[in-house]
Design a protein around this motif. Structure first.
Motif, PDB file in Angstrom:
ATOM      1  N   LEU A  81       0.854  -1.181   0.000  1.00 25.79           N
ATOM      2  CA  LEU A  81       0.000   0.000   0.000  1.00 25.79           C
ATOM      3  C   LEU A  81       0.893   1.235   0.000  1.00 25.79           C
ATOM      4  CD1 LEU A  81      -1.982  -1.579   2.807  1.00 25.79           C
ATOM      5  CD2 LEU A  81      -3.141  -0.857   0.744  1.00 25.79           C
ATOM      6  N   LEU A 113      -6.779   4.447   5.958  1.00 24.26           N
ATOM      7  CA  LEU A 113      -5.672   3.532   5.667  1.00 24.26           C
ATOM      8  C   LEU A 113      -5.525   2.484   6.764  1.00 24.26           C
ATOM      9  CD1 LEU A 113      -2.973   2.750   4.132  1.00 24.26           C
ATOM     10  CD2 LEU A 113      -1.860   4.354   5.708  1.00 24.26           C
ATOM     11  N   TRP A 114      -5.477   2.934   8.016  1.00 26.39           N
ATOM     12  CA  TRP A 114      -5.216   2.005   9.116  1.00 26.39           C
ATOM     13  C   TRP A 114      -6.422   1.114   9.419  1.00 26.39           C
ATOM     14  CZ3 TRP A 114      -0.502   1.103   9.363  1.00 26.39           C
ATOM     15  CH2 TRP A 114       0.422   2.109   9.086  1.00 26.39           C
ATOM     16  N   ILE A 165      -6.127  -1.573   6.706  1.00 28.54           N
ATOM     17  CA  ILE A 165      -5.072  -2.545   7.019  1.00 28.54           C
ATOM     18  C   ILE A 165      -5.514  -3.460   8.151  1.00 28.54           C
ATOM     19  CG2 ILE A 165      -2.730  -2.793   7.944  1.00 28.54           C
ATOM     20  CD1 ILE A 165      -1.987  -0.282   6.332  1.00 28.54           C
ATOM     21  N   SER A 166      -6.129  -2.889   9.183  1.00 28.76           N
ATOM     22  CA  SER A 166      -6.614  -3.693  10.304  1.00 28.76           C
ATOM     23  C   SER A 166      -7.649  -4.719   9.845  1.00 28.76           C
ATOM     24  CB  SER A 166      -7.200  -2.777  11.374  1.00 28.76           C
ATOM     25  OG  SER A 166      -7.730  -3.517  12.438  1.00 28.76           O
ATOM     26  N   MET A 204      -7.992  -5.943   6.807  1.00 22.69           N
ATOM     27  CA  MET A 204      -7.338  -6.959   5.964  1.00 22.69           C
ATOM     28  C   MET A 204      -6.571  -7.967   6.815  1.00 22.69           C
ATOM     29  SD  MET A 204      -6.093  -4.989   2.495  1.00 22.69           S
ATOM     30  CE  MET A 204      -5.132  -3.727   3.310  1.00 22.69           C
ATOM     31  N   ILE A 205      -5.954  -7.503   7.899  1.00 19.50           N
ATOM     32  CA  ILE A 205      -5.224  -8.421   8.785  1.00 19.50           C
ATOM     33  C   ILE A 205      -6.186  -9.420   9.425  1.00 19.50           C
ATOM     34  CG2 ILE A 205      -3.950  -8.555  10.968  1.00 19.50           C
ATOM     35  CD1 ILE A 205      -2.469  -5.998  10.096  1.00 19.50           C
ATOM     36  N   TYR A 234       1.953  -7.341   5.036  1.00 15.30           N
ATOM     37  CA  TYR A 234       1.567  -6.028   4.517  1.00 15.30           C
ATOM     38  C   TYR A 234       2.769  -5.086   4.519  1.00 15.30           C
ATOM     39  CZ  TYR A 234      -2.981  -8.032   5.084  1.00 15.30           C
ATOM     40  OH  TYR A 234      -4.045  -8.876   4.986  1.00 15.30           O
ATOM     41  N   VAL A 256       3.799  -1.038   3.742  1.00 14.09           N
ATOM     42  CA  VAL A 256       3.326   0.325   3.514  1.00 14.09           C
ATOM     43  C   VAL A 256       4.512   1.148   3.003  1.00 14.09           C
ATOM     44  CG1 VAL A 256       2.373   2.408   4.574  1.00 14.09           C
ATOM     45  CG2 VAL A 256       1.562   0.157   5.298  1.00 14.09           C
ATOM     46  N   ILE A 290      -2.042  -2.457  15.343  1.00 12.20           N
ATOM     47  CA  ILE A 290      -1.532  -3.241  14.220  1.00 12.20           C
ATOM     48  C   ILE A 290      -0.340  -4.045  14.735  1.00 12.20           C
ATOM     49  CG2 ILE A 290      -0.552  -3.157  11.896  1.00 12.20           C
ATOM     50  CD1 ILE A 290      -3.347  -2.011  11.947  1.00 12.20           C
ATOM     51  N   LYS A 314       3.194  -8.173  11.343  1.00  6.03           N
ATOM     52  CA  LYS A 314       2.355  -8.284  10.144  1.00  6.03           C
ATOM     53  C   LYS A 314       2.636  -7.195   9.117  1.00  6.03           C
ATOM     54  CE  LYS A 314      -0.442 -11.613  11.421  1.00  6.03           C
ATOM     55  NZ  LYS A 314      -0.557 -12.834  10.703  1.00  6.03           N
ATOM     56  N   ILE A 315       3.387  -6.180   9.515  1.00  2.00           N
ATOM     57  CA  ILE A 315       3.532  -5.015   8.646  1.00  2.00           C
ATOM     58  C   ILE A 315       4.989  -4.585   8.567  1.00  2.00           C
ATOM     59  CG2 ILE A 315       3.132  -3.306  10.445  1.00  2.00           C
ATOM     60  CD1 ILE A 315       1.361  -1.838   8.347  1.00  2.00           C
TER      61      ILE A 315
END
Length: 103
Positions: free
Chosen positions: A33, A48-49, A52-53, A55-56, A64, A66, A90, A94-95
């Motif tokens: 992203l 955005l957050w 992402i949350s 999708m997780i 993920y 960014v 988050i 995972k990111i």
């Protein structure tokens, strides 16, 4: 003859080695992203957050990434601000952030 042998055998061995290594470390799906101001704290960043949350939660095995222009922050600082400002936690594992030179 030796030169021809090297040109044929070495690439085959390299491919076999790469295939073996990929089996040892299977890659997981990755979603990238781009948000130039991921740490700004406004409405666009909230979206955005939240995305992402969500999708997780929906796809927990995906990694993920960014891409952001926030070069003066660390990933820990960004995630901490997201937690404090929006109440969205988050997981750090995972990111990943890629800090771009130009926005």
């Amino acid at each position: 003859l030796l030169k021809m042998y090297l040109y044929l055998v070495v690439p085959v061995l390299v491919v076999i080695l790469l295939l073996f290594l990929l089996r040892l470390h299977p890659s997981r799906p990755t979603v990238g992203l781009f948000h130039p101001y991921a740490d700004a704290g406004g409405g666009g960043e909230r979206v955005l957050w939240h995305a992402i949350s969500a999708m997780i939660v929906k796809w927990p095995k995906v990694h993920y990434v960014v891409y952001t222009g926030e070069r003066d922050r660390t990933s820990y600082q960004i995630l901490n601000k997201v937690k404090n400002r929006f109440g969205i936690e988050i997981p750090n594992d995972k990111i990943q952030f890629v800090f771009l030179r130009f926005r």
